[in-house]
Structure formats: structure tokens, C-alpha cells
Motif scaffolding. Structure first.
Motif, mmCIF file in Angstrom:
data_model
loop_
_atom_site.group_PDB
_atom_site.id
_atom_site.type_symbol
_atom_site.label_atom_id
_atom_site.label_comp_id
_atom_site.label_asym_id
_atom_site.label_seq_id
_atom_site.Cartn_x
_atom_site.Cartn_y
_atom_site.Cartn_z
ATOM 1 N N VAL A 52 0.827 -1.217 0.000
ATOM 2 C CA VAL A 52 0.000 0.000 0.000
ATOM 3 C C VAL A 52 0.854 1.256 0.000
ATOM 4 O O VAL A 52 0.351 2.354 -0.272
ATOM 5 N N TYR A 53 2.165 1.114 0.294
ATOM 6 C CA TYR A 53 3.066 2.270 0.294
ATOM 7 C C TYR A 53 3.710 2.509 -1.078
ATOM 8 O O TYR A 53 4.464 3.476 -1.239
ATOM 9 N N LEU A 54 3.441 1.636 -2.050
ATOM 10 C CA LEU A 54 4.110 1.755 -3.351
ATOM 11 C C LEU A 54 3.678 3.032 -4.050
ATOM 12 O O LEU A 54 2.475 3.323 -4.180
ATOM 13 N N ARG A 85 -0.654 -3.797 -13.747
ATOM 14 C CA ARG A 85 -1.638 -4.876 -13.714
ATOM 15 C C ARG A 85 -1.705 -5.526 -12.341
ATOM 16 O O ARG A 85 -2.785 -5.898 -11.868
ATOM 17 N N MET A 86 -0.557 -5.673 -11.700
ATOM 18 C CA MET A 86 -0.531 -6.255 -10.363
ATOM 19 C C MET A 86 -1.291 -5.373 -9.381
ATOM 20 O O MET A 86 -2.100 -5.854 -8.567
ATOM 21 N N LEU A 87 -1.077 -4.046 -9.455
ATOM 22 C CA LEU A 87 -1.753 -3.130 -8.542
ATOM 23 C C LEU A 87 -3.254 -3.071 -8.823
ATOM 24 O O LEU A 87 -4.064 -2.987 -7.887
ATOM 25 N N LYS A 88 -3.623 -3.133 -10.100
ATOM 26 C CA LYS A 88 -5.046 -3.118 -10.443
ATOM 27 C C LYS A 88 -5.734 -4.373 -9.921
ATOM 28 O O LYS A 88 -6.842 -4.312 -9.376
ATOM 29 N N ILE A 95 -7.269 -5.783 -1.757
ATOM 30 C CA ILE A 95 -6.035 -5.880 -0.984
ATOM 31 C C ILE A 95 -5.468 -4.489 -0.721
ATOM 32 O O ILE A 95 -4.860 -4.230 0.321
ATOM 33 N N LEU A 96 -5.671 -3.584 -1.679
ATOM 34 C CA LEU A 96 -5.171 -2.219 -1.560
ATOM 35 C C LEU A 96 -6.263 -1.306 -1.005
ATOM 36 O O LEU A 96 -7.443 -1.491 -1.284
ATOM 37 N N PHE A 97 -5.841 -0.315 -0.268
ATOM 38 C CA PHE A 97 -6.769 0.688 0.251
ATOM 39 C C PHE A 97 -5.989 1.985 0.420
ATOM 40 O O PHE A 97 -4.753 1.966 0.555
ATOM 41 N N PRO A 98 -6.671 3.132 0.396
ATOM 42 C CA PRO A 98 -5.960 4.410 0.540
ATOM 43 C C PRO A 98 -5.261 4.498 1.887
ATOM 44 O O PRO A 98 -5.828 4.156 2.927
ATOM 45 N N ILE A 99 -4.019 4.913 1.854
ATOM 46 C CA ILE A 99 -3.235 5.067 3.080
ATOM 47 C C ILE A 99 -2.159 6.112 2.815
ATOM 48 O O ILE A 99 -1.709 6.292 1.676
ATOM 49 N N ALA A 100 -1.779 6.817 3.854
ATOM 50 C CA ALA A 100 -0.717 7.829 3.734
ATOM 51 C C ALA A 100 0.625 7.152 3.968
ATOM 52 O O ALA A 100 0.936 6.743 5.087
ATOM 53 N N ASP A 112 -4.031 3.978 -7.606
ATOM 54 C CA ASP A 112 -4.388 5.327 -8.049
ATOM 55 C C ASP A 112 -3.153 6.215 -8.152
ATOM 56 O O ASP A 112 -3.083 7.092 -9.017
ATOM 57 N N ALA A 113 -2.170 5.982 -7.294
ATOM 58 C CA ALA A 113 -0.948 6.796 -7.336
ATOM 59 C C ALA A 113 -0.078 6.449 -8.526
ATOM 60 O O ALA A 113 0.607 7.322 -9.087
#
Length: 378
Positions: A52-54, A85-88, A95-100, A112-113
Motif C-alpha cells: 500500500v506504500y508503493l 496490472r498487479m496493482l489493479k 487488498i489495496l486501500f488508501p493510506i498515507a 491510483d498513485a
């Protein structure tokens, strides 16, 4: 922290690709392997970091490292697409969610980043002041003289595969997969429709027409079981005549087909005497040294002289080897040249020229007319 790392998510994504990228008959395509190789360098750099930090800065670092290690721009761009593709996939799997992440001003999702991360442009560095990735060179055709010199060190089965490729311009995978069950012999030329081909998943049909010379190559196999492969490693070993044939199984793979040609190239074009065999000796010495270091009792590392000689032999082999993919280019080049010459001869008759030299002036003049048209179009 409970957050999944880049390494874990990459492993899960590759596992999903292994399950999803399959042909109609259930066999696996090569795409999962391509994705695995594309994501491995990312895992080496950031495998322990929570996925999630990528962020784009990490992909920039990934690209720079790849460019410095000599990976081509086109390959780096493919690997950027694998990361997207992996992130999508991870986002859709929740598995991914918005995080700072550290350094972020606000919470944002990794996909999204990174979704708008640009592909690399020819001749430009990864970042300002960075490394310019190398460019790949077009696959050249193989000179006929080189092919003949190599064929002298190949069994008849592999020589026939080469000749059939040159005559039909089929892909290496298509000559390896050839079965009489896939050949329609009701009319001439015969029609070969491979069960699997490069663009089948896009709904396209692949047709390969086999002319008189191509038919002569495969006619000896007409009495064989139609479901068996025309070119088999078993036959190659029987007609090897002392040559080294290492392929096994019911069929040649594109890799064993290529390796057979490469070994023949090494025999046809041996490296200079002063460096012959140093490539393998250097590789063995490096392996033994790495093993000894891991075992806690390091031996002497290979000498610089051996490593330099091994690298010279490696470059020699690379410069004097050719691959089955180049046969397709050779065949197509010959077909285009032959058709072009036939077209010039027909134009000569229409124009009433006494020499094709005059007719060819009109061929080159077509380029000038095209350039003028584009100038007028702005």
C-alpha cells in the motif's frame, strides 16, 4: 503491521495469472512466466515494503536500476505494465486501500498513485540526469551461407524444421507443433492451421500455406499417426549420427529447437583457441566460490584473467549464434524481395521498357511523390 508486502502480493498475483492464463485445452500460456520475470526486480528492491506504500518514486527507482543493469527500454516498459496490472488486480481483490505512506501529504491508494506512471521514451533517461535505457535492435535475417554452415552440424530432423520455416515463414512454435491432423490436404497448396498461435486469444485465424517444396519435406511423415508431431526428438536422436541431441519428450519446444541450433553454431563457428572453454570454466568457478561463501569457508575467487576471457568467449558466442525467430524474418524477406521483383518485371512489360533499370526509377519515384503529398497536406 499486518500489511501485505510487495513480495506477498506479487506472489499472489502470479498465482492468479497461472490459473487464468490458459488456452482452450487447459495448458498454460507463457504470460504468467513473463509476469513473474517482470515483477522479480521489483521484489528485489521493495519486497519487504507494504504494497500500500508503493508510489511512483519507487517505480522510478525500479526503472533506473533496470536501465543501469542493461535491460532494454522495451522490456522496462513491459515490466511497468506488469506492475500496473498487479496493482489493479490487488485493488479489485480489495487488498489495496488508501493510506498515507511516508512522505505523502494525504491518503492515496497505490494503484491510483501509480496508474498514470508514464512509459519510457526512446533516447531519454528514466529521470533527468539518469540513465538512458538501451534500445533493442531489429531481428535481422540470417544469411543463407550461415544457415548452410550451421545445418552441417544438425541432424536431418532439425534441418527439415529449418527448411520448412524458410519456405513457409511460420513461427518456431508453429513448426514445433506441426501435426498432420492440422494439415488440410484436400487441395494444393496444403493448408496448415495451428491449434495454438500467437493471436488466437484475439479471435484471429492463422493459416499457413504449404507449397510444393514444403510438402516434400513433410510427405515422409504421411504414414505416421496423424495426431503425432511431425518433428520429434526421438527421430532427431536416431538420425543424429554422433551429434549432440538433448531434446526429449514427444515434441521439440521452441527452447530445445533453439538450443539445438545454438550448439550447432558453436561447432560451426568455434571460438578462438586462446579463449575456448573459458566461459564455462569462469561460470563454474563463480558458482563454486558462491557456494563456498554460503558454506562459511570461502575459497579463492576466480581470477580477473579468467573472468575477462570468459566474457570475451560469451560475446563471441552471442555474435556467432542465430535463433529460429530469425528464420521467419529470412523467409519473409525473401518472399517480399521475390514478389517485388515479379512486380517490377510486370510493370516493365506494361511500360514497354527494354530494361528494368528504367522501371525501377518509377518505384523510387513513388517515395518522392508520397513525400510531396505529405508536404502539401501539411
Amino acid at each position: 503491521s499486518g500489511l501485505r508486502t510487495v513480495e506477498v502480493v506479487c506472489q499472489q498475483f502470479v498465482g492468479a495469472c497461472v490459473e487464468n492464463y490458459r488456452r482452450e485445452d487447459g495448458t498454460q500460456t507463457g504470460e504468467a512466466t513473463n509476469i513473474l520475470h517482470g515483477l522479480q526486480p521489483l521484489v528485489v528492491l521493495f519486497g519487504k515494503m507494504p504494497v500500500v506504500y508503493l508510489r511512483p518514486r519507487h517505480i522510478w527507482e525500479f526503472c533506473e536500476a533496470q536501465a543501469k543493469s542493461g535491460v532494454s527500454r522495451s522490456t522496462i516498459n513491459k515490466r511497468i505494465q506488469h506492475i500496473r496490472r498487479m496493482l489493479k488486480w490487488a485493488k479489485n481483490e480489495e487488498i489495496l486501500f488508501p493510506i498515507a505512506a511516508p512522505g505523502d501529504a494525504a491518503a492515496v491508494g497505490a494503484f491510483d498513485a501509480c496508474r498514470d506512471f508514464p512509459l519510457l521514451v526512446r533516447g531519454r533517461p528514466v529521470r533527468a540526469g539518469g540513465t538512458v535505457p538501451r534500445e533493442t535492435t531489429p531481428i535481422p535475417p540470417v544469411p543463407q551461407e550461415t544457415i548452410e554452415q550451421t545445418k552441417a552440424f544438425l541432424p536431418a530432423t532439425v534441418r527439415n524444421m529449418i527448411d520448412l520455416q524458410l519456405l513457409s515463414s511460420m513461427r518456431p512454435s508453429e513448426v514445433c507443433d506441426l501435426r498432420m491432423a492440422d494439415v488440410d490436404m484436400t487441395d494444393t497448396p496444403w493448408l496448415y492451421q495451428p491449434r495454438q498461435h500467437k493471436t488466437k486469444h484475439r479471435g484471429k485465424v492463422r493459416r499457413i500455406w504449404l507449397g510444393a517444396k514444403a510438402r516434400e519435406i513433410i510427405k515422409p511423415h504421411l504414414l505416421r499417426d496423424r495426431e503425432s508431431f511431425v518433428f520429434r526428438p526421438l527421430d532427431a536422436r536416431e538420425d543424429a549420427g554422433g551429434l549432440d541431441v538433448r531434446a526429449k519428450g514427444l515434441r521439440f519446444s521452441t527452447r530445445t529447437y533453439r538450443d539445438a541450433i545454438w550448439r550447432a553454431c558453436d561447432r560451426a563457428f568455434p571460438s578462438p583457441e586462446d579463449i575456448r572453454g573459458t566461459f564455462f570454466r569462469a561460470r563454474l568457478a563463480k558458482t563454486r566460490y558462491r557456494v563456498s561463501v554460503k558454506a562459511g569457508s570461502p575459497t579463492s575467487p576466480p581470477t580477473k584473467e579468467l573472468l575477462d576471457a570468459g566474457e570475451r568467449e560469451r560475446r563471441w558466442r552471442a555474435d556467432h549464434r542465430w535463433s529460429p525467430n530469425q528464420l521467419r524474418h529470412s523467409g519473409l524477406t525473401e518472399i517480399v524481395a521475390r514478389e517485388m521483383e515479379a512486380a517490377v518485371q510486370k510493370a516493365k512489360e506494361v511500360a514497354g521498357h527494354s530494361s528494368t533499370k528504367t522501371t525501377r526509377m518509377y518505384v523510387s519515384d513513388a517515395d518522392r511523390r508520397t513525400a510531396g503529398m505529405m508536404e502539401d497536406a501539411g
